[in-house]
Each structure stands twice: as structure tokens, then as C-alpha cells.
Design a protein around this motif. Sequence first.
Motif, PDB file in Angstrom:
ATOM      1  N   HIS A  22       0.841  -1.102   0.067  1.00  0.00           N
ATOM      2  CA  HIS A  22       0.135   0.124   0.034  1.00  0.00           C
ATOM      3  C   HIS A  22       0.916   1.085  -0.002  1.00  0.00           C
ATOM      4  N   ASP A  63       2.215   1.953  -3.497  1.00  0.00           N
ATOM      5  CA  ASP A  63       0.860   2.290  -4.391  1.00  0.00           C
ATOM      6  C   ASP A  63       0.724   3.796  -4.050  1.00  0.00           C
ATOM      7  N   PHE A  78      -7.269   6.887  -3.338  1.00  0.00           N
ATOM      8  CA  PHE A  78      -6.731   5.820  -2.881  1.00  0.00           C
ATOM      9  C   PHE A  78      -6.908   5.612  -1.327  1.00  0.00           C
ATOM     10  N   SER A 107      -6.136  11.615  -7.306  1.00  0.00           N
ATOM     11  CA  SER A 107      -5.615  10.085  -6.663  1.00  0.00           C
ATOM     12  C   SER A 107      -5.154   9.537  -5.442  1.00  0.00           C
TER      13      SER A 107
END
Length: 247
Positions: free
Chosen positions: A118, A121, A161, A157
Motif C-alpha cells: 500500500h 501504491d 486511494f 488520486s
Amino acid sequence: MSTSDSTASYGDIVRRLAGAQKVTLPGSPPYSIYVNRKAGRLIAAWAYRAGLTPNAVTAISAALTFAGILCIALIPPAAWSGLLVWLLLALGYAFDSADGQVARLRGGGSPAGEWLDHVVDAAKLSSLHIAVAIAMFRWFALPPGWLLLPLLYAIVSAVTFFGMILNDLLRDARGGRKRDVGTRSLAHTILILPTDYGILCLVFLLLGWPLLFTIAYGLFFIANLGALAFALPRWFSQMKQLGKEVR
């Protein structure tokens, strides 16, 4: 599956993975499910036979992805550099899908591995758009105000997320019901295409044509902003309902 399966053939491991995939929820991003997950399966079978750990696969994913991001920021835009960027980002995304599949082959993942995945990412989603801002500043003949486009995209983004991760985290922590997304039409599937990271990677094939790239990238931003604006009230409502369920 466990490490005792390490002598199985490559084809056998691929078939096992195909039969042990996570459930595909209606409305899931098409590229991520039908292209990237299958590519990740092939990579996972190779990585498992090579003795790589899930964290090693995550590291390869990060190296490929950030190499692509650096290319955006450092190499003057051209047709060949756009192809290179897309290839590195797409391969990085496929390895990102593979790490979880390798974990399943080895008997299950770990909190540390999930945390690492994560964090990588989160870093890539923000860094990608910052790299676009740098490229626009260095090489695109655009008014300065256009630099707000990738910077705003980075915010969208990051919020998207974090919101998705936080939704799942709060549901798990509070013992709430899993996501019930219901059925999704073909029209919905098409509408969510711009929110699929794998589809966004394809936009970088236009990097050698700055005007076309900027138009396509801007349309993706608008689509993602709209999707987030639609999702936030719905997520907040779900969290309110979750609070009622766990009382």
C-alpha cells in the motif's frame, strides 16, 4: 498452496492460481481484472518457482514503476519514450498484481507485506502526476496555469486511494459488512475505464504528441474528479451506516 509446491510445473502453478483468484466484484476495473490480473498470474508463477518472496516482487514492481516515472520527468517527450514509459508502468503494475498471488502460493500474506504494498501504491500515484507536472514545465509549450492539471490530479488520486483503503480498514476493524456493489451495467463499466490505473498507463503512449497527451490526460482527470465527487458522499453514507450496525 504452500512452499511445498515449489517443485510443481510452471503450467500447474498458473492453473492453480487461476482457480484461486479473488472474487471479481461487479463493476471492478476491466483492465485490472481481465488483463493485469492474468499478467500478474504468469509473473507470480515464475516468481514462485524462482524462490522470490512477495516483498521481493513488490520491490521489482516499485523499481519498474519508478523507473517509468523518472523517464516522464527526465527524458524529453518522444514516441519512443512514451512507449518506454508505458512498458515500465504496465510491467510494474503487473508485478504489483503478482505479489499478492505469490503470497497466496506461499500460504498467505503478512501485515508487513500488505503495508509495503500500500505504501508503494500511495507513492506511485502521487509521484506519477508530479512527474507529469515536471514534464509539462520542462518541455510542453503550455501556459503556466496548465501545471495545475497534474497537481490537482495528484490530489484526486491520493484522496481516492486513501478513501478506498480507509473504507476497507474501518469495515474490517468494526466488523461491518463487506462491500455490496450490486450489479453493474456495461455503460457503468465503460464509464469507470478512466479510473483504471492500467488504462491511465496507456495514455503515456501519447507522450510524444504533447497536445494529444494533454487533452487525453485532462479528460482522464475530469473523469476521475467526477468519480470521486460521486463516491465521497456515498462512502460517507456507508460509514454512517457502519456506525449504526456496530452499536
